[in-house]
Write a protein that holds these residues in place. Structure first.
Motif, PDB file in Angstrom:
ATOM      1  N   TYR A 157      12.461  -2.637  -3.760  1.00 31.66           N
ATOM      2  CA  TYR A 157      12.551  -2.523  -2.365  1.00 31.66           C
ATOM      3  C   TYR A 157      14.111  -2.788  -2.035  1.00 31.66           C
ATOM      4  N   TRP A 177       0.611   6.223  14.963  1.00 33.93           N
ATOM      5  CA  TRP A 177       0.380   4.936  14.101  1.00 33.93           C
ATOM      6  C   TRP A 177      -0.809   4.156  14.728  1.00 33.93           C
ATOM      7  N   TYR A 210       6.102  -0.726   0.116  1.00 30.77           N
ATOM      8  CA  TYR A 210       6.333  -2.138   0.715  1.00 30.77           C
ATOM      9  C   TYR A 210       5.830  -3.372  -0.291  1.00 30.77           C
ATOM     10  N   TRP A 218       4.616  -8.857  10.817  1.00 30.39           N
ATOM     11  CA  TRP A 218       3.571  -8.430  11.522  1.00 30.39           C
ATOM     12  C   TRP A 218       2.195  -7.711  10.901  1.00 30.39           C
ATOM     13  N   ASP A 219       2.709  -7.202   9.749  1.00 33.73           N
ATOM     14  CA  ASP A 219       1.735  -6.500   8.885  1.00 33.73           C
ATOM     15  C   ASP A 219       0.725  -7.562   8.455  1.00 33.73           C
ATOM     16  N   TYR A 225       8.438   8.955  10.833  1.00 34.26           N
ATOM     17  CA  TYR A 225       8.533   7.562  11.206  1.00 34.26           C
ATOM     18  C   TYR A 225       8.349   7.399  12.634  1.00 34.26           C
ATOM     19  N   TRP A 226       8.902   6.609  13.133  1.00 36.59           N
ATOM     20  CA  TRP A 226       8.655   6.282  14.584  1.00 36.59           C
ATOM     21  C   TRP A 226       9.102   7.145  15.587  1.00 36.59           C
ATOM     22  N   ASP A 260      11.126   1.008  13.904  1.00 38.60           N
ATOM     23  CA  ASP A 260      12.677   0.905  13.140  1.00 38.60           C
ATOM     24  C   ASP A 260      13.375   2.050  13.804  1.00 38.60           C
ATOM     25  N   GLY A 320       9.771  -3.482  14.896  1.00 34.71           N
ATOM     26  CA  GLY A 320       8.662  -2.680  14.009  1.00 34.71           C
ATOM     27  C   GLY A 320       8.609  -1.304  14.197  1.00 34.71           C
ATOM     28  N   GLN A 379       9.855 -10.205  13.365  1.00 33.18           N
ATOM     29  CA  GLN A 379       9.044  -8.907  13.721  1.00 33.18           C
ATOM     30  C   GLN A 379       7.990  -9.338  14.748  1.00 33.18           C
ATOM     31  N   TRP A 415      -2.450  -1.731   6.928  1.00 41.03           N
ATOM     32  CA  TRP A 415      -2.661  -2.184   8.099  1.00 41.03           C
ATOM     33  C   TRP A 415      -3.696  -1.011   8.972  1.00 41.03           C
ATOM     34  N   PHE A 475      -2.389   2.682   2.980  1.00 45.14           N
ATOM     35  CA  PHE A 475      -1.494   1.833   4.090  1.00 45.14           C
ATOM     36  C   PHE A 475      -2.501   0.615   4.516  1.00 45.14           C
ATOM     37  N   HIS A 529      11.010 -11.624   8.782  1.00 44.72           N
ATOM     38  CA  HIS A 529      10.295 -10.211   8.838  1.00 44.72           C
ATOM     39  C   HIS A 529       9.620  -9.985   7.554  1.00 44.72           C
ATOM     40  N   TYR A 582      20.354   4.196   8.481  1.00 42.36           N
ATOM     41  CA  TYR A 582      20.507   3.017   7.597  1.00 42.36           C
ATOM     42  C   TYR A 582      21.612   2.390   7.426  1.00 42.36           C
TER      43      TYR A 582
HETATM   44  C1  2M8 Z   1       8.651  -0.668   8.184  1.00 39.70           C
HETATM   45  O1  2M8 Z   1       9.879  -1.255   8.152  1.00 39.70           O
HETATM   46  C2  2M8 Z   1      10.534  -1.679   6.944  1.00 39.70           C
HETATM   47  C3  2M8 Z   1      11.627  -2.526   7.357  1.00 39.70           C
HETATM   48  O2  2M8 Z   1      11.323  -3.645   7.898  1.00 39.70           O
HETATM   49  C4  2M8 Z   1      10.978  -0.302   6.213  1.00 39.70           C
HETATM   50  O3  2M8 Z   1      11.054   0.666   6.658  1.00 39.70           O
HETATM   51  O4  2M8 Z   1      11.595  -0.656   4.733  1.00 39.70           O
HETATM   52  C5  2M8 Z   1       8.013  -0.541   9.750  1.00 39.70           C
HETATM   53  O5  2M8 Z   1       7.241   0.409   9.899  1.00 39.70           O
HETATM   54  C6  2M8 Z   1       7.533  -1.739   9.978  1.00 39.70           C
HETATM   55  O6  2M8 Z   1       7.072  -1.839  11.289  1.00 39.70           O
HETATM   56  C7  2M8 Z   1       6.613  -2.339   8.991  1.00 39.70           C
HETATM   57  O7  2M8 Z   1       6.378  -3.652   9.344  1.00 39.70           O
HETATM   58  C8  2M8 Z   1       7.001  -2.383   7.478  1.00 39.70           C
HETATM   59  C9  2M8 Z   1       6.183  -2.699   6.594  1.00 39.70           C
HETATM   60  O8  2M8 Z   1       4.771  -1.885   6.836  1.00 39.70           O
HETATM   61  O9  2M8 Z   1       7.752  -0.938   7.401  1.00 39.70           O
END
Ligand code: 2M8
Length: 452
Positions: free
Chosen positions: A83, A368, A31, A37-38, A362-363, A171, A169, A109, A423, A421, A73, A212
């Motif tokens: 990215y 988390w 990222y 929100w991060d 992931y989610w 995803d 958030g 977000q 956060w 990471f 976002h 995706y």
């Molecule tokens: C994740 O989301 C992004 C897309 O926005 C991704 O997967 O590319 C999620 O976990 C999201 O909540 C978070 O803000 C972002 C960056 O940490 O990654």
């Protein structure tokens, strides 16, 4: 065991390494831009170490705010590469409201920003700088919340909707599976693209290609609608009143009311809006039989009965009454989400007994740290200090044993997604500073044993 000082220093090093000089990247490679929100969670860590950087984090984000109040976002960093999807996919120039010189995404977000701004002010050593920061941010925060109520609470219910899974958030949460199944894509609807994420972290940790395809289908729909909310509302197959989003908005309105009062402005409109959201969450999203809050699908006009850890987060905004809170906590303990006995690192993002649970993807199951942070604060708010302390200790164990990962396997504690990471590091710094007694390794639980 590491000392608290050593752990705090390591967390701080993560933020330092991800600091670009203008904002903090969520992760070193996965990222490389700024996420909304991060930024708020990251500011909650910086505020204990470097007030100026905490303020800068939010200032940088709000510089990219759209004319009608939307806070995007992602704020793209022109100097960063690697990215997907980048600015060319979002085509935000199609909107008259998007900023002309800053590249952003066209979705939002969860609104944690007023909460972060108020916390920064309360912690600040340099009070006059913090006051100037609040004065600068206050109208922007108000415009952000106004956008949400004006455009996303179209029916005036007191609940705002999200229009893309990324807006939650969370995803690829199982919450969205039913909607994804309804989105039948014809061959021409499937955008052609090449993902970057799966070249950087394990494919098994990330959302699937089918997911995706749908994320990108929605992005194209928004761009073709010129980001016009009325046109999107007509055509979008994904319109959801999300528990977590509305909870964070409710809390953000409470914090905006505090900010307004501190600045000598009228705080009443913000307090009233916070109460309206709380009432609406209780009226429409609370399921009394199941003792849990559930998302609501506006397209099918029915609840989404999927049990996520986020379904318990209304505690964070003080939304449940005492009885509802007690029932939520019983539910938490009786389900697979919360374990005193150490059989699972609490709290996994999705019900371990739920269909499609995965400990690594992931989610869809992993732990988390931001969700746990919200639950810690929520449980503490209602006096469930043993539960909150138990979660603090599991957070500490996860990072001490495995490092500052994006998310963790709930049974082994192994780190997944990106390392370093931001956060995760920031919220550990916050807990170490504000909840030191609960974060103490080896402090005996007053009730049963912590995860061993
Ligand atoms: C994740 O989301 C992004 C897309 O926005 C991704 O997967 O590319 C999620 O976990 C999201 O909540 C978070 O803000 C972002 C960056 O940490 O990654």
């Amino acid at each position: 065991m590491r000392t608290t000082t050593a752990l705090r220093e390591q967390a701080c090093q993560v933020l330092e390494a991800n600091w670009t000089g203008r904002f903090t990247k969520p992760a070193p490679r996965l990222y490389p831009h700024q996420w909304s929100w991060d930024a708020a969670f990251i500011a909650l860590g910086w505020m204990h170490e470097d007030q100026e950087r905490a303020q800068q984090e939010l200032r940088h984000l709000f510089r990219a705010q759209w004319k009608h109040g939307l806070v995007p976002h992602i704020v793209f960093d022109r100097r960063a590469r690697g990215y997907f999807p980048g600015p060319g996919v979002w085509e935000t120039h199609r909107s008259p409201d998007a900023p002309a010189r800053i590249a952003t995404s066209g979705i939002v977000q969860p609104p944690v920003h007023a909460t972060a701004a108020w916390a920064i002010y309360q912690q600040a050593r340099d009070r006059s700088a913090a006051r100037a920061f609040l004065e600068e941010l206050f109208p922007k925060l108000a415009a952000w919340h106004d956008y949400l109520f004006r455009e996303r609470d179209y029916y005036g219910e007191g609940l705002v909707y999200i229009r893309h899974p990324w807006e939650s958030g969370m995803d690829n949460a199982p919450l969205w599976d039913g909607i994804a199944q309804r989105m039948h894509l014809n061959p021409g609807d499937r955008p052609r693209y090449r993902r970057v994420d799966t070249t950087l972290v394990a494919e098994a940790d990330r959302p699937t290609s089918a997911e995706y395809d749908r994320y990108l289908y929605l992005v194209r729909l928004f761009a073709e609608a010129g980001y016009d909310e009325a046109r999107i509302r007509e055509a979008c197959p994904f319109l959801v009143q999300d528990v977590l989003f509305n909870t964070l908005l409710c809390r953000a309105e409470q914090d905006l009311a505090e900010i307004a009062a501190e600045l000598g402005e009228d705080s009443e409109p913000f307090r009233q809006r916070a109460c309206r959201v709380a009432e609406a969450v209780n009226r429409k999203l609370w399921d009394d039989r199941r003792a849990l809050y559930f998302d609501y699908d506006l397209v099918l006009d029915r609840p989404i009965w999927v049990r996520m850890a986020a379904c318990f987060t209304p505690l964070f905004a003080g939304i449940p009454d005492g009885l509802q809170a007690a029932r939520l906590v019983s539910h938490l303990e009786a389900s697979g989400f919360f374990n005193w006995d150490g059989s699972c690192y609490s709290v996994p993002s999705y019900d371990p007994n739920g269909l499609g649970f995965s400990p690594v993807r992931y989610w869809r199951g992993p732990v988390w740290i931001n969700i746990n942070w919200l639950l810690i604060e929520g449980l503490a708010r209602y006096g469930y200090t043993e539960h909150a302390a138990h979660l603090c200790r599991t957070v500490r164990l996860l990072v001490e044993r495995n490092g500052f990962y994006e998310y963790y396997h709930p049974y082994t504690g192994e780190g997944h997604g990106s390392e370093q990471f931001s956060w995760t590091a920031a919220l550990v710094m916050d807990l170490l500073a504000r909840r030191p007694e609960w974060m103490q390794w080896g402090v005996r639980s007053t009730r049963r044993r912590a995860v061993a």
